[in-house]
Design a protein around this motif. Structure first.
Motif, mmCIF file in Angstrom:
data_model
loop_
_atom_site.group_PDB
_atom_site.id
_atom_site.type_symbol
_atom_site.label_atom_id
_atom_site.label_comp_id
_atom_site.label_asym_id
_atom_site.label_seq_id
_atom_site.Cartn_x
_atom_site.Cartn_y
_atom_site.Cartn_z
ATOM 1 N N GLY A 179 0.810 -1.224 0.000
ATOM 2 C CA GLY A 179 0.000 0.000 0.000
ATOM 3 C C GLY A 179 0.839 1.268 0.000
ATOM 4 O O GLY A 179 0.314 2.373 0.129
ATOM 5 N N ALA A 180 2.135 1.119 -0.175
ATOM 6 C CA ALA A 180 3.024 2.288 -0.151
ATOM 7 C C ALA A 180 2.757 3.227 -1.331
ATOM 8 O O ALA A 180 3.007 4.421 -1.258
ATOM 9 C CB ALA A 180 4.481 1.842 -0.165
ATOM 10 N N GLY A 181 2.208 2.653 -2.422
ATOM 11 C CA GLY A 181 2.013 3.434 -3.654
ATOM 12 C C GLY A 181 1.214 4.705 -3.445
ATOM 13 O O GLY A 181 1.511 5.739 -4.044
ATOM 14 N N ALA A 182 0.203 4.639 -2.575
ATOM 15 C CA ALA A 182 -0.646 5.816 -2.365
ATOM 16 C C ALA A 182 0.180 6.967 -1.813
ATOM 17 O O ALA A 182 -0.015 8.131 -2.181
ATOM 18 C CB ALA A 182 -1.788 5.476 -1.408
ATOM 19 N N GLY A 183 1.115 6.641 -0.945
ATOM 20 C CA GLY A 183 1.981 7.668 -0.367
ATOM 21 C C GLY A 183 2.876 8.292 -1.422
ATOM 22 O O GLY A 183 3.081 9.510 -1.447
ATOM 23 N N VAL A 184 3.388 7.445 -2.314
ATOM 24 C CA VAL A 184 4.268 7.944 -3.365
ATOM 25 C C VAL A 184 3.485 8.847 -4.310
ATOM 26 O O VAL A 184 3.952 9.915 -4.703
ATOM 27 C CB VAL A 184 4.904 6.761 -4.142
ATOM 28 C CG1 VAL A 184 5.775 7.270 -5.276
ATOM 29 C CG2 VAL A 184 5.714 5.901 -3.185
ATOM 30 N N ARG A 185 2.262 8.435 -4.633
ATOM 31 C CA ARG A 185 1.425 9.277 -5.508
ATOM 32 C C ARG A 185 1.143 10.620 -4.845
ATOM 33 O O ARG A 185 1.181 11.671 -5.484
ATOM 34 C CB ARG A 185 0.105 8.565 -5.833
ATOM 35 C CG ARG A 185 0.222 7.636 -7.036
ATOM 36 C CD ARG A 185 -1.141 7.188 -7.533
ATOM 37 N NE ARG A 185 -1.871 6.393 -6.527
ATOM 38 C CZ ARG A 185 -1.626 5.106 -6.284
ATOM 39 N NH1 ARG A 185 -0.681 4.464 -6.959
ATOM 40 N NH2 ARG A 185 -2.310 4.447 -5.371
ATOM 41 N N PHE A 186 0.879 10.582 -3.567
ATOM 42 C CA PHE A 186 0.598 11.815 -2.832
ATOM 43 C C PHE A 186 1.790 12.779 -2.936
ATOM 44 O O PHE A 186 1.629 13.991 -3.058
ATOM 45 C CB PHE A 186 0.336 11.468 -1.359
ATOM 46 C CG PHE A 186 -0.084 12.635 -0.511
ATOM 47 C CD1 PHE A 186 -1.331 13.228 -0.674
ATOM 48 C CD2 PHE A 186 0.764 13.147 0.463
ATOM 49 C CE1 PHE A 186 -1.722 14.303 0.125
ATOM 50 C CE2 PHE A 186 0.387 14.217 1.271
ATOM 51 C CZ PHE A 186 -0.863 14.794 1.089
ATOM 52 N N LEU A 187 2.991 12.210 -2.949
ATOM 53 C CA LEU A 187 4.197 13.041 -3.014
ATOM 54 C C LEU A 187 4.498 13.556 -4.412
ATOM 55 O O LEU A 187 5.108 14.606 -4.577
ATOM 56 C CB LEU A 187 5.408 12.238 -2.539
ATOM 57 C CG LEU A 187 5.579 12.035 -1.047
ATOM 58 C CD1 LEU A 187 6.728 11.065 -0.779
ATOM 59 C CD2 LEU A 187 5.875 13.355 -0.355
ATOM 60 N N PHE A 188 4.112 12.774 -5.435
ATOM 61 C CA PHE A 188 4.565 13.141 -6.781
ATOM 62 C C PHE A 188 3.467 13.503 -7.775
ATOM 63 O O PHE A 188 3.757 13.955 -8.874
ATOM 64 C CB PHE A 188 5.450 12.025 -7.363
ATOM 65 C CG PHE A 188 6.730 11.857 -6.582
ATOM 66 C CD1 PHE A 188 7.647 12.901 -6.500
ATOM 67 C CD2 PHE A 188 7.017 10.673 -5.910
ATOM 68 C CE1 PHE A 188 8.821 12.774 -5.770
ATOM 69 C CE2 PHE A 188 8.191 10.536 -5.173
ATOM 70 C CZ PHE A 188 9.086 11.590 -5.102
ATOM 71 N N GLN A 189 2.196 13.290 -7.433
ATOM 72 C CA GLN A 189 1.150 13.682 -8.387
ATOM 73 C C GLN A 189 0.477 14.967 -7.915
ATOM 74 O O GLN A 189 -0.363 14.941 -7.024
ATOM 75 C CB GLN A 189 0.087 12.578 -8.491
ATOM 76 C CG GLN A 189 0.354 11.618 -9.615
ATOM 77 C CD GLN A 189 -0.689 10.511 -9.651
ATOM 78 O OE1 GLN A 189 -1.738 10.596 -9.015
ATOM 79 N NE2 GLN A 189 -0.380 9.470 -10.385
ATOM 80 N N PRO A 190 0.848 16.083 -8.534
ATOM 81 C CA PRO A 190 0.332 17.357 -8.022
ATOM 82 C C PRO A 190 -1.159 17.554 -8.287
ATOM 83 O O PRO A 190 -1.667 17.167 -9.330
ATOM 84 C CB PRO A 190 1.147 18.397 -8.787
ATOM 85 C CG PRO A 190 1.640 17.703 -10.002
ATOM 86 C CD PRO A 190 1.755 16.258 -9.672
ATOM 87 N N ASP A 191 -1.816 18.138 -7.287
ATOM 88 C CA ASP A 191 -3.210 18.514 -7.469
ATOM 89 C C ASP A 191 -3.278 20.014 -7.182
ATOM 90 O O ASP A 191 -3.379 20.438 -6.038
ATOM 91 C CB ASP A 191 -4.070 17.715 -6.474
ATOM 92 C CG ASP A 191 -5.522 18.168 -6.506
ATOM 93 O OD1 ASP A 191 -5.848 19.061 -7.316
ATOM 94 O OD2 ASP A 191 -6.321 17.624 -5.717
ATOM 95 N N PHE A 192 -3.180 20.811 -8.275
ATOM 96 C CA PHE A 192 -3.043 22.258 -8.071
ATOM 97 C C PHE A 192 -4.326 22.913 -7.576
ATOM 98 O O PHE A 192 -4.318 24.061 -7.154
ATOM 99 C CB PHE A 192 -2.523 22.935 -9.345
ATOM 100 C CG PHE A 192 -1.048 22.711 -9.535
ATOM 101 C CD1 PHE A 192 -0.118 23.413 -8.781
ATOM 102 C CD2 PHE A 192 -0.580 21.772 -10.455
ATOM 103 C CE1 PHE A 192 1.247 23.193 -8.922
ATOM 104 C CE2 PHE A 192 0.781 21.549 -10.610
ATOM 105 C CZ PHE A 192 1.691 22.261 -9.841
ATOM 106 N N SER A 193 -5.425 22.153 -7.617
ATOM 107 C CA SER A 193 -6.666 22.754 -7.128
ATOM 108 C C SER A 193 -6.600 22.990 -5.620
ATOM 109 O O SER A 193 -7.371 23.752 -5.059
ATOM 110 C CB SER A 193 -7.851 21.853 -7.469
ATOM 111 O OG SER A 193 -7.742 20.658 -6.737
ATOM 112 N N LYS A 194 -5.649 22.318 -4.966
ATOM 113 C CA LYS A 194 -5.540 22.478 -3.513
ATOM 114 C C LYS A 194 -4.668 23.668 -3.117
ATOM 115 O O LYS A 194 -4.514 23.985 -1.945
ATOM 116 C CB LYS A 194 -4.946 21.210 -2.889
ATOM 117 C CG LYS A 194 -5.803 19.978 -3.047
ATOM 118 C CD LYS A 194 -5.922 19.241 -1.702
ATOM 119 C CE LYS A 194 -6.839 18.051 -1.787
ATOM 120 N NZ LYS A 194 -6.227 16.937 -2.548
#
Ligand code: PHE
Length: 432
Positions: A179-194
């Motif tokens: 389940g580590a993938g979700a953490g990696v995505r959180f770090l590298f997939q930007p969500d500029f709406s935030k």
């Protein structure tokens, strides 16, 4: 002979040691968490690259040159270092407390409630955190007592490589969690709406804090850096180490946060609550816990020496007293404020300054006000008060280091116009 950094390697590790610290392991992950992840990191990186590097060169450069005109910058830096150290030592004390617990095998657990309880009780108690804070200040003072080359330089040379190796090992283990993938995505997939105004403010504050800008550490270390050393290289190395370390720390922490279903917006307790989770899941977790909290402690101490040294150097110069007396005076005076910062998590929890706890007030006062003001004064001084020839003389070490003309021009342009304007805007926006 003046006590100075003896070798180039010594300068590099001392500067990197100052930069890499609790800012990376403790503050960065929870700011990334509360500011929506990758987008925050991108803004932070932009600030480091475009704005902060030239500010770092400026601060080191005026420290080395020691012109008469920097008196007020020095004084404000000392105040800034004083405030930062008073809360830094408290978190440093927590790290020591956790290290001691790790040695007695009592931080590792699979239950979030237990971990939260451990965290809460270890920061809200009266005596234990206070004692740990004092011990942390004592350890910092003990290194500084030996001076620059025999203290700061020698310790950094040994501790910094260990620090990097340890954090890499922990990150690799964390990435292997299910389940580590979700953490990696959180770090590298930007969500500029935030991204909001606050994200930008936090990113700049964090970039300054993490690179040790605006507290006099670079100014003071600059004074001890020999003229032949390449400031641009040294500062850039420090910034690179800092960014790389922050990302690795993120990779160590975020996968675990997601794998165990903890909310990344947990706040200052994030690291302390999350990581023991990983340790509980893996074979030899108790040993990992010890390794991690040693890492944490090393990161904290190599930064805190650079903050306390600001006060110590100032006291030595101002009152012409011995290093030992200066260390004692500085440590004692900073301890008095640290007591209040530590107690503000428990006993003095109800005391509010501008609606904030004492600890948060000190943290905000430095990150949002003092540090940007010193940063502003530094670039304004180099850009507008110092002669261009003096600036180039320092940057090129008296003409012995060659730079492409456009690089020098770009650095100067940022120092003279862009940095003061951006920092001023952000400072004002932060106050509104
Ligand atoms: N840069 C250090 C960290 O990230 C903190 C620090 C701030 C050190 C200011 C020196 C001066 O932990």
């Amino acid at each position: 002979m003046k006590d100075q950094f003896r070798s180039t390697f010594g300068v590099l590790v001392a500067l990197a040691g100052s930069a890499v610290g609790l800012g990376n392991l403790w503050r960065f992950p929870y700011l990334v968490g509360t500011n929506g992840g990758a987008a925050f990191i991108i803004i932070y990186l932009l600030f480091v690259l475009v704005l902060c590097l030239p500010i770092m060169y400026s601060e080191i450069l005026i420290g080395r040159r020691q012109s008469e005109g920097i008196k007020s910058i020095k004084l404000l830096s000392v105040i800034s270092a004083f405030v930062v150290f008073s809360f830094y030592a408290v978190v440093g004390g927590w790290s020591l407390g956790y290290l001691i617990k790790a040695f007695s095998f009592s931080v590792v657990s699979t239950s979030s409630e237990v971990l939260e309880q451990v965290y809460n009780s270890s920061i809200t108690a009266v005596w234990q955190p206070l004692i740990n804070t004092f011990l942390f200040i004592l350890a910092t003072g003990a290194i500084i007592m030996f001076g620059i080359s025999k203290g700061i330089e020698r310790f950094s040379k040994v501790l910094m490589p260990i620090l990097f190796i340890m954090v890499i090992i922990i990150a690799v283990r964390s990435l292997m969690l299910e389940g580590a993938g979700a953490g990696v995505r959180f770090l590298f997939q930007p969500d500029f709406s935030k991204v909001t105004g606050k994200t930008v403010l936090d990113a700049l504050g964090q970039a300054f804090f993490s690179l040790s800008i605006g507290c006099g550490s670079l100014l003071t270390y600059g004074f001890y850096i020999q003229k032949r050393e390449n400031i641009v290289k040294a500062a850039s190395f420090s910034a690179l180490s800092d960014v790389v370390f922050a990302i690795i720390a993120g990779l160590a922490i975020m996968p675990a946060v997601f794998a165990f279903g903890i909310s990344p917006t947990e706040g200052p307790g994030l690291v302390f609550i999350t990581l023991p989770h990983i340790f509980a899941q893996i074979a030899g977790g108790e040993i990992f816990a010890i390794c991690f909290f040693i890492t944490f402690f090393i990161a904290a101490i190599t930064s805190s020496i650079s903050i306390l040294e600001v006060l110590v150097s100032y006291v030595i110069e101002r009152f012409k007293i011995s290093r030992l007396s200066a260390v004692i005076i500085s440590s004692l005076s900073v301890s008095t404020i640290a007591i209040f910062a530590s107690l503000s998590f428990g006993l003095l929890g109800d005391v509010k300054i501008f609606d904030k706890s004492i600890f948060t007030f000190l943290e905000n006062l430095s990150a949002n006000i003092l540090i940007p003001i010193v940063g502003f004064m530094t670039v304004a001084y180099v850009g507008w008060r110092m002669k261009r020839e003096e600036f180039e003389d320092e940057i090129t070490s008296g003409g012995t280091i060659k730079f492409k003309r456009w690089i020098l021009n770009a650095i100067y342009l940022i120092i003279k116009y862009i940095a003061p304007i951006v920092v001023a805007i952000i400072l004002v926006a932060g106050l509104l």
